[in-house]
Design a protein around this motif. Structure first.
Motif, mmCIF file in Angstrom:
data_model
loop_
_atom_site.group_PDB
_atom_site.id
_atom_site.type_symbol
_atom_site.label_atom_id
_atom_site.label_comp_id
_atom_site.label_asym_id
_atom_site.label_seq_id
_atom_site.Cartn_x
_atom_site.Cartn_y
_atom_site.Cartn_z
ATOM 1 N N GLN A 153 0.521 -1.519 0.132
ATOM 2 C CA GLN A 153 0.184 0.482 -0.152
ATOM 3 C C GLN A 153 0.615 1.455 0.316
ATOM 4 O OE1 GLN A 153 -2.532 -0.836 3.593
ATOM 5 N NE2 GLN A 153 -3.977 -1.787 2.356
ATOM 6 N N ALA A 154 1.640 1.557 0.576
ATOM 7 C CA ALA A 154 3.029 2.535 1.078
ATOM 8 C C ALA A 154 3.525 2.763 -0.609
ATOM 9 C CB ALA A 154 4.219 1.766 1.736
ATOM 10 N N TYR A 155 3.683 1.869 -1.634
ATOM 11 C CA TYR A 155 4.859 2.061 -2.403
ATOM 12 C C TYR A 155 3.895 2.167 -3.361
ATOM 13 C CZ TYR A 155 8.210 -1.052 -1.141
ATOM 14 O OH TYR A 155 9.814 -1.902 -0.057
ATOM 15 N N PHE A 156 1.699 1.780 -3.383
ATOM 16 C CA PHE A 156 1.260 2.478 -4.440
ATOM 17 C C PHE A 156 1.181 3.939 -4.002
ATOM 18 C CE2 PHE A 156 -3.146 3.478 -4.575
ATOM 19 C CZ PHE A 156 -3.555 3.179 -6.152
ATOM 20 N N VAL A 157 0.887 4.207 -3.094
ATOM 21 C CA VAL A 157 0.886 6.206 -2.635
ATOM 22 C C VAL A 157 2.193 6.312 -2.701
ATOM 23 C CG1 VAL A 157 0.316 7.327 -0.587
ATOM 24 C CG2 VAL A 157 -0.457 5.359 -0.537
ATOM 25 N N GLU A 158 3.157 5.722 -2.870
ATOM 26 C CA GLU A 158 4.372 6.858 -2.730
ATOM 27 C C GLU A 158 4.801 6.904 -4.693
ATOM 28 O OE1 GLU A 158 6.855 5.600 0.596
ATOM 29 O OE2 GLU A 158 7.122 4.503 -0.758
ATOM 30 N N ALA A 159 4.024 5.524 -4.960
ATOM 31 C CA ALA A 159 4.029 5.914 -6.747
ATOM 32 C C ALA A 159 3.562 6.805 -7.436
ATOM 33 C CB ALA A 159 4.062 4.379 -7.310
ATOM 34 N N VAL A 160 2.297 7.176 -7.085
ATOM 35 C CA VAL A 160 1.181 8.241 -7.097
ATOM 36 C C VAL A 160 1.381 9.293 -6.754
ATOM 37 C CG1 VAL A 160 -1.152 8.901 -6.535
ATOM 38 C CG2 VAL A 160 -1.214 6.459 -7.164
ATOM 39 N N ILE A 161 2.244 9.277 -5.815
ATOM 40 C CA ILE A 161 2.563 10.855 -5.828
ATOM 41 C C ILE A 161 3.924 11.195 -6.079
ATOM 42 C CG2 ILE A 161 3.624 12.304 -3.847
ATOM 43 C CD1 ILE A 161 1.835 10.710 -2.293
ATOM 44 N N LEU A 162 4.983 10.447 -6.885
ATOM 45 C CA LEU A 162 5.084 11.111 -7.653
ATOM 46 C C LEU A 162 5.675 10.744 -9.169
ATOM 47 C CD1 LEU A 162 8.709 11.102 -7.886
ATOM 48 C CD2 LEU A 162 8.795 8.625 -8.378
ATOM 49 N N ILE A 163 4.565 9.852 -9.828
ATOM 50 C CA ILE A 163 3.806 10.188 -10.963
ATOM 51 C C ILE A 163 2.955 11.499 -11.310
ATOM 52 C CG2 ILE A 163 2.574 9.368 -12.508
ATOM 53 C CD1 ILE A 163 2.746 6.568 -11.294
ATOM 54 N N VAL A 164 2.586 11.617 -9.992
ATOM 55 C CA VAL A 164 1.379 13.211 -10.243
ATOM 56 C C VAL A 164 2.708 14.326 -10.213
ATOM 57 C CG1 VAL A 164 0.166 14.694 -8.852
ATOM 58 C CG2 VAL A 164 -0.126 12.428 -9.273
ATOM 59 N N GLY A 165 4.025 13.952 -9.631
ATOM 60 C CA GLY A 165 4.451 15.393 -9.222
ATOM 61 C C GLY A 165 5.425 15.577 -10.963
ATOM 62 N N VAL A 166 5.592 14.462 -11.041
ATOM 63 C CA VAL A 166 6.547 14.730 -12.475
ATOM 64 C C VAL A 166 5.731 15.604 -13.346
ATOM 65 C CG1 VAL A 166 7.649 13.246 -14.217
ATOM 66 C CG2 VAL A 166 8.077 12.427 -11.833
ATOM 67 N N CYS A 167 4.118 14.989 -13.755
ATOM 68 C CA CYS A 167 3.210 15.209 -14.451
ATOM 69 C C CYS A 167 3.200 16.850 -13.809
ATOM 70 C CB CYS A 167 1.818 14.806 -14.558
ATOM 71 S SG CYS A 167 2.094 12.724 -14.893
ATOM 72 N N ILE A 168 2.881 17.495 -13.061
ATOM 73 C CA ILE A 168 3.331 18.804 -12.873
ATOM 74 C C ILE A 168 4.139 19.595 -13.465
ATOM 75 C CG2 ILE A 168 2.945 20.336 -11.069
ATOM 76 C CD1 ILE A 168 1.307 19.012 -9.225
ATOM 77 N N MET A 169 5.195 18.419 -13.643
ATOM 78 C CA MET A 169 6.533 19.281 -13.949
ATOM 79 C C MET A 169 6.299 19.701 -15.067
ATOM 80 S SD MET A 169 8.171 20.709 -11.042
ATOM 81 C CE MET A 169 9.507 21.418 -12.091
ATOM 82 N N THR A 170 5.588 18.995 -15.445
ATOM 83 C CA THR A 170 6.270 18.118 -17.093
ATOM 84 C C THR A 170 4.909 18.916 -17.922
ATOM 85 O OG1 THR A 170 6.850 16.304 -17.411
ATOM 86 C CG2 THR A 170 6.303 16.545 -18.888
ATOM 87 N N LEU A 171 3.579 19.296 -17.619
ATOM 88 C CA LEU A 171 3.050 20.109 -18.351
ATOM 89 C C LEU A 171 2.988 21.217 -18.030
ATOM 90 C CD1 LEU A 171 -0.178 18.375 -16.595
ATOM 91 C CD2 LEU A 171 0.093 18.125 -19.314
ATOM 92 N N HIS A 172 3.579 21.520 -16.315
ATOM 93 C CA HIS A 172 3.826 22.952 -17.104
ATOM 94 C C HIS A 172 4.882 23.485 -17.747
ATOM 95 C CE1 HIS A 172 5.445 27.290 -14.266
ATOM 96 N NE2 HIS A 172 4.352 26.824 -14.624
ATOM 97 N N ALA A 173 6.165 22.683 -17.688
ATOM 98 C CA ALA A 173 6.840 23.191 -19.097
ATOM 99 C C ALA A 173 6.429 22.711 -20.568
ATOM 100 C CB ALA A 173 8.199 21.793 -19.098
ATOM 101 N N LEU A 174 4.735 22.106 -20.711
ATOM 102 C CA LEU A 174 4.636 22.123 -22.056
ATOM 103 C C LEU A 174 3.526 23.287 -22.077
ATOM 104 C CD1 LEU A 174 3.181 18.285 -21.774
ATOM 105 C CD2 LEU A 174 5.307 19.501 -23.972
ATOM 106 N N GLU A 175 3.551 24.758 -21.149
ATOM 107 C CA GLU A 175 2.718 24.845 -20.819
ATOM 108 C C GLU A 175 3.440 26.348 -21.774
ATOM 109 O OE1 GLU A 175 0.937 26.027 -17.684
ATOM 110 O OE2 GLU A 175 -0.029 23.997 -17.176
ATOM 111 N N GLY A 176 5.185 26.225 -20.881
ATOM 112 C CA GLY A 176 5.301 27.051 -21.664
ATOM 113 C C GLY A 176 6.026 27.182 -23.036
ATOM 114 N N VAL A 177 6.142 26.252 -23.424
ATOM 115 C CA VAL A 177 6.336 25.909 -24.644
ATOM 116 C C VAL A 177 5.159 27.130 -26.096
ATOM 117 C CG1 VAL A 177 6.764 24.329 -26.614
ATOM 118 C CG2 VAL A 177 7.768 23.534 -24.656
ATOM 119 N N GLN A 178 4.264 26.148 -25.403
ATOM 120 C CA GLN A 178 2.643 27.057 -26.364
ATOM 121 C C GLN A 178 2.884 27.795 -25.378
ATOM 122 O OE1 GLN A 178 -0.503 23.941 -26.224
ATOM 123 N NE2 GLN A 178 0.723 22.994 -24.730
#
Length: 755
Positions: A153-178
């Motif tokens: 359960q802990a690994y699942f929660v940690e993986a979710v937070i990590l993926i969401v964090g990476v997505c936030i940073m990536t989407l923000h970068a894509l916003e900058g390009v556009q």
């Protein structure tokens, strides 16, 4: 890509929201299965409670005591709630790749905020993942605070937070390009390298990447929501929601932890009248539904972090009690039994089923089987909590002090003990002798009342006794509550005599109750015998009120009201009289002897002049330190004694390690694992001290026993002393004796010991 992203995301959102709503409804029904609490005890001072929640969450007041872990968790926790708008932004990007939240979407402060918290949340969860891996039980065994936690359960929660964090940073970068960011921009201070990496991609590719990462962020978030909604016993995920009400409804609105006094025994949310109990009154807890709704909330809030476990003296010495595992066992049992209870199931006091067969026909077999498990029982009996777990607790409060979500472990343990002692008469046999002695003689050793005065014959000044030498306490500054150990136990009597002599030297008028003093009932109450505590407590409260001049209802004959000032050398007596006797109508001003001694030094009435040479380490008594937050006075006294060099043990103050005597363990033998007092003394001896000091008679006995044992085994130097701080202060306050003509010091002969 866009169509697929929209369909997948919207379906997951719809399912996730629906299941979350169902889960919340399940929690409400589940918590209502618990017993009510006395009116107003969990909802008083709503503004203060709200401020407490804000302080504990935003300040991470417990977590930040753990250094890097606390800081990393703060960013993960704050990021989870403050970045919720990024999900709204991602939903908009499914339909229009360059969409921004209206008004604030391209506002520089907002962009910096998203960039900073997105980055720190990602780094924070990475730090927590690394820490978990370094602390895995495989490497540390029982020493790991994660031993027994659910890693999947802990690994699942940690993986979710990590993926969401990476997505936030990536989407923000894509916003900058556009949005035309082609040079360094403060709003993209961390993701700027990604902006540059995406610059050379075609618009269609950038848009498809936006759709994909928006879908990934949404899908990850709502798969998490679906998973936790289907598993409402998943504390590692639900604590981020349940922690807020659990802290808001904590015992103390002020934010103090649930230590000091124990809660009075209640049945159906009403205090039990021990003089005339009701026929249907429930004494303690024998079934999980007997816990209050706050107890059930406690169990579900546990995040399995193991801070309680890492500090528990029982767990650290090889005993089966882990506060974390106990709470997890109660959580799992309560959730598994819930369908049976929701169908109307339950047992009467005689063990008969309350529900009809018709009511229980649709209850899953697993829930029916769970309902048959005894709450307290051995492995062979399929018990939820093993008796060895229940009786290993010293009630030291380390678990409660450390818990970041304010679970009240000690209250729940004592509630289960109450039923075992008062209804089942099931408790360690050695404790039975202590209870009988308390009932018959008013002290745990079973000695005669007159023995309480024996120590007064061993000092060379008069010790006034109320009712014998003085009429009442209006004639003195303090009542000195000597306590059973202080009056009857040889090692503790040394503290008693030293403190009394210091008061005499300082010119403080004091008196004692002598034979009228009875045990405060601390051990009886923490063992679970609430009835005996009530008897002893009521007896003492009536006696004290009379001694303080409040023995008459007639105003014309009533004596002048006196300040009800009591000083105690025993932290257990101190805690009981100060914090628990108000429950019995006894309101007194109580201080510990180290507090009074510090005050007398500050006033210049006691002046330490004679050096006491050596390295000293101080042991914090649990009921003085954690339970009552008295840490400074003993240390200040030690600091004022010339010649002493103080060095702290690794575990001290809030993280001090128990001596093993609390929770009535003083009267029970340790048969499992290492003795707790030996563990503590080993820690002290690692500093190679000349003196081990404390400020509690129970601690003094436990530490002395261990040190003497190690002297006999050659593991401790013969010169090492275990003393109370009062003994040290007296040695320093007394001036060196003048030598006689023959060079020998002049001294009074030692008084004969009382027979």
């Amino acid at each position: 890509m866009q169509l697929a992203a929209i369909i997948v995301s919207l379906v997951l959102i719809a399912v996730g929201v629906a299941l979350l709503g169902r889960a919340v409804a399940q929690f409400v029904r589940y918590f209502r299965l618990g017993a009510p609490v006395p009116a107003g005890t969990r909802t008083d001072e709503p503004v203060t409670r709200t401020v407490t929640v804000a302080k504990e969450f935003l300040g991470h007041t417990r977590m930040n005591k753990w250094g890097v872990v606390g800081v990393a968790h703060w960013f993960v926790a704050v990021g989870f709630f403050s970045l919720l708008l990024t999900i709204v932004n991602a939903i908009g990007q499914l339909f229009q790749a360059d969409w921004l939240i209206p008004i604030i979407g391209d506002w520089l402060p907002w962009e910096i905020f998203v960039e900073f918290l997105g980055l720190m949340t990602t780094l924070g969860i990475l730090a927590l993942i690394v820490i978990r891996q370094l602390s895995k039980p495989g490497k540390a065994g029982r020493k790991s605070r994660f031993a027994g936690s659910n890693f999947r359960q802990a690994y699942f929660v940690e993986a979710v937070i990590l993926i969401v964090g990476v997505c936030i940073m990536t989407l923000h970068a894509l916003e900058g390009v556009q949005h035309g960011v082609d040079s360094y921009d403060a709003g993209y201070f961390a993701s700027y390298p990604l902006v540059m990496a995406f610059q050379d991609l075609s618009l269609a590719t950038v848009q498809n990447l936006t759709y994909f990462f928006a879908m990934l962020k949404i899908a990850t978030s709502f798969i998490w929501m679906i998973t936790v909604s289907l598993n409402i016993d998943m504390g590692v995920a639900w604590h981020r929601f349940l922690a807020f009400p659990n802290i808001w409804f904590k015992r103390e609105a002020s934010g103090d932890v649930a230590l000091g006094a124990l809660l009075p025994m209640v049945s159906d949310g009403k205090p039990i009248d021990f003089e005339d109990p009701g026929e249907d009154d429930q004494f303690g807890v024998s079934q999980v539904e007997h816990f209050s709704w706050k107890g059930l909330l406690d169990f579900s809030t546990c995040t399995e972090c193991g801070r309680c476990q890492s500090q528990c003296p029982a767990w650290n010495t090889g005993k089966p009690l882990s506060p974390k595992l106990l709470i997890m066992a109660l959580r799992d049992h309560s959730h598994a039994k819930a369908p049976y209870l929701l169908a109307g199931g339950g047992k009467t006091a005689e063990g008969e089923e309350k529900a009809t067969e018709e009511q229980l026909k649709d209850v899953p077999a697993a829930a029916l089987a769970e309902a048959e498990r005894p709450l307290i029982g051995t492995l062979e009996e399929n018990g939820v909590i093993d008796p060895d777990v229940l009786w290993s607790c010293t009630t030291c409060g380390a678990c409660v002090e450390q818990c970041p979500v304010d679970i009240e472990h000690v209250d729940h343990i004592v509630d289960m003990r109450r039923y075992q002692v008062m209804i089942e008469s099931s408790f360690p046999s050695e404790a039975g002798t202590m209870l009988k002695n308390l009932e018959k003689k008013g002290n745990p050793w079973g000695l005669a009342k007159k023995q309480r005065l024996a120590w007064t014959k061993e000092v060379d000044f008069e010790v006034p006794v109320v009712g014998k030498d003085i009429e009442d306490l209006t004639e003195v500054d303090y009542l000195y509550w000597v306590g059973c150990a202080g009056a009857l136990e040889d090692r503790a009597k040394k503290t008693t005599k030293a403190f009394a002599e210091l008061l005499h030297i300082a010119g403080v008028k004091f008196a004692i109750m002598g034979g009228d003093e009875a045990c405060t009932g601390d051990s009886a109450r923490r063992l679970g015998n609430e009835f005996l505590f009530q008897q002893l407590g009521q007896q003492n409260v009536e006696m004290l009120n009379m001694a303080f001049g409040e023995d008459s209802d007639d105003e014309s004959t009533k004596k002048p009201k006196n300040k009800k000032r009591i000083v105690a050398t025993c932290p257990h007596c101190f805690n009981t009289i100060a914090n628990e006797y108000p429950q019995l109508g006894g309101e007194f001003e109580v201080i510990h002897h180290t507090q009074l001694l510090q005050h007398l030094i500050d006033e210049g009435k006691l002046v330490p002049v004679t050096p006491v040479e050596g390295l000293i380490t101080y042991h914090d008594p649990c009921y003085l330190g954690r339970h009552n937050k008295v840490y400074t006075p003993p240390r200040e006294i030690i600091a004022k004694v010339p010649g002493l060099r103080n060095e702290e043990m690794h575990r001290h103050k809030e993280r001090g390690f128990c001596c093993g005597a609390g929770g009535a363990r003083m009267w029970m033998e340790e048969r499992i694992g290492k003795r707790i007092n030996n563990e503590r003394v080993d820690e002290a001896l690692s500093l190679n001290p000349d003196i081990v000091s404390t400020a509690c008679p129970f601690c003094l006995v436990m530490l002395t026993d261990s040190v003497n044992g190690k002297k006999n085994d050659g593991k401790a130097k013969e010169s090492i002393q275990v003393v109370d701080v009062a003994q040290l202060l007296l040695e320093s306050v007394k001036t060196p004796e003048e030598p006689a003509d023959d060079g020998e010091p002049v001294s009074e002969p030692e008084p004969e010991p009382a027979k």
